[in-house]
Design an enzyme around this catalytic site. Sequence first.
Site, PDB file in Angstrom:
ATOM      1  N   HIS A  57       0.828  -1.210   0.000  1.00 21.75           N
ATOM      2  CA  HIS A  57       0.000   0.000   0.000  1.00 21.75           C
ATOM      3  C   HIS A  57       0.860   1.257   0.000  1.00 21.75           C
ATOM      4  O   HIS A  57       0.387   2.341   0.346  1.00 21.75           O
ATOM      5  CB  HIS A  57      -0.911   0.027   1.236  1.00 21.75           C
ATOM      6  CG  HIS A  57      -1.714  -1.205   1.424  1.00 21.75           C
ATOM      7  ND1 HIS A  57      -2.609  -1.638   0.482  1.00 21.75           N
ATOM      8  CD2 HIS A  57      -1.755  -2.116   2.435  1.00 21.75           C
ATOM      9  CE1 HIS A  57      -3.176  -2.772   0.917  1.00 21.75           C
ATOM     10  NE2 HIS A  57      -2.667  -3.080   2.098  1.00 21.75           N
ATOM     11  N   HIS A 219      -7.103  -4.670  -0.864  1.00 23.39           N
ATOM     12  CA  HIS A 219      -6.409  -5.922  -1.183  1.00 23.39           C
ATOM     13  C   HIS A 219      -7.099  -6.632  -2.335  1.00 23.39           C
ATOM     14  O   HIS A 219      -6.885  -7.821  -2.564  1.00 23.39           O
ATOM     15  CB  HIS A 219      -6.394  -6.848   0.028  1.00 23.39           C
ATOM     16  CG  HIS A 219      -5.982  -6.171   1.282  1.00 23.39           C
ATOM     17  ND1 HIS A 219      -6.883  -5.642   2.173  1.00 23.39           N
ATOM     18  CD2 HIS A 219      -4.753  -5.894   1.762  1.00 23.39           C
ATOM     19  CE1 HIS A 219      -6.207  -5.090   3.169  1.00 23.39           C
ATOM     20  NE2 HIS A 219      -4.919  -5.211   2.944  1.00 23.39           N
TER      21      HIS A 219
END
Lengths: 333, 333
Positions: A57, A219
């Site tokens: 991320h 995700h």
Amino acid sequence: MKKIINDPENVVEESLRGMAMAHADLLEVHLDPHYIVRAGGPDEGKVAVVSGGGAGHEPLHGGFVGYGMLHAACPGAVFTSPTPDQVEAATKAVDGGAGVLHIVKNYTGDVLNFETAAELAAAEGSQVEAVVINDDVAVKDSLYTAGRRGVGGTVLAEKIVGAAAERGDDLASVTSLCERVNANVRSMGLALTSCTVPHAGKPTFELGEDEVEVGIGIHGEPGRERLPIEPADALVDRLLNPVLEDLPFESGSQVLLFVNGMGGTPLIELYLAYARAEEVLRERGISVQRRLVGNYITSLEMQGMSVTLLRLDDEMTELWDAPVHTPALRWGR
Amino acid sequence: MKKIINDPENVVEESLRGMAMAHADLLEVHLDPHYIVRAGGPDEGKVAVVSGGGAGHEPLHGGFVGYGMLHAACPGAVFTSPTPDQVEAATKAVDGGAGVLHIVKNYTGDVLNFETAAELAAAEGSQVEAVVINDDVAVKDSLYTAGRRGVGGTVLAEKIVGAAAERGDDLASVTSLCERVNANVRSMGLALTSCTVPHAGKPTFELGEDEVEVGIGIHGEPGRERLPIEPADALVDRLLNPVLEDLPFESGSQVLLFVNGMGGTPLIELYLAYARAEEVLRERGISVQRRLVGNYITSLEMQGMSVTLLRLDDEMTELWDAPVHTPALRWGR
């Protein structure tokens, strides 16, 4: 799978080595276990703010370590919670005697492992509080979550709360401010493409040539619906409307508007989306006081975006404006 | 084609409107013709630095307008040179009486249109100099270029030269500094995927599932060779070795190392590549004094990277460190 990597099993460690070299003035990167702290040791007498979560991320969270924001970040494997020993080690490393706040995105593994780490650190004498961020309005529960997921609001919480810790607020105040940010922030995202986790080697999900996944998780978790691609303005509205209705944000609200890229979407598209988002807010009488546009909480090379709105009060605005010096956010020094 | 856009013909204008809203404190965006200037009018008595080129490389150039860097940027259509009237309008808008430097990437259309604009502005009384950046070692001539292409070195030139203009250097000094930066900077890039120009609607080139194009141009122009994908370390070496040999950079050189993403490559991969690049330089006795890692000169959503090396002298280092406040680069204020 085409990526700029060597061994898929070593991506996080090799990337951390690059961060350490590129930001040696700001960061100390520890590799056993993995955690990143500010260079120069703990801030004696100040609350330390620690976050973490799966890698993939970036710049979240390691790119937000530095003056005025995080004291430490613990990256797990890609899309995998950090282990309790990572979080414990980071917590101990930055505890300057005034306590430690854990900012945790609401994913089951993260919550559990941060809790365990907090217990371990407390047993060794650290005072630890935790706030769980759960700003994603897309779904009630999800693949990895009981309750809402933590997404873009985390970036804003880390900046604002980090500034409060920097000015010397005590642990109870910093914790309560973080809860206030979380209570006033809402987000939703969409994906045009999947991402590919290096050690999986294939796309996390399949999406048709003309489809978007609205309400996607960071995700690649399923969202609300899969739709044919639409013009940007319609896509922005599909994110912004549920966000606006949820809090709700109302005429007269003062907000920070954050348009975030998922990693593979170029800035030219993010600014285009930003224009629509701010226009819609203006039409509704909502006053955009502060802005952030760019790739700050990503999903590897996923193409897509998320929209985050934070209802500001004067204190939050002042703390947002306070100086920050991290690899990914920097102003005022 | 899946993009976050509305009408493919209006992408640049709609994106500029977003930039204007997101950075109203820093920028004034003009839409007829398209150009971006610093808010607050010309800097009386200081040299103005102007750049521009096709859109699709964001944040270059508009994201570099602001204190300590560019005074104006002229975005053309996607991958299309700005017209002379855009460049002329921008030049007149920022001329504070001490002259204007055009920083031009070496593409035939850009060079020609900046020249025409300079003549028009000169006819109206502006003193204009130009420096053409041609740092790409990949190919001698290319699809859109006589001579080498201008790529990542442009970002570094704009920062360093902008700082010299900010401190009050005269036009001859600023021009000669820009030539010195260009003489000491070399770059090369590669692509894992093509990009798609919005009004074309299909990928600019085809690349096999396991292929990379080494020596790619920032518009998807052909490079040196097409190879099967390799580990990141080998890919970095394929970029860095020709760069090192070209100047050449030698043991004892002090350099700025810039690892740039092409737009669709996530930061986790860029840092991983950065680690290899700095290691190779250390092994060769080259001292990395300054660093830049991220997406600064892009090719829409292309996945890939470029490596740029600048041989620093003390003045360049000091100017690199000087305060800058633009949408995409900011430090010291």
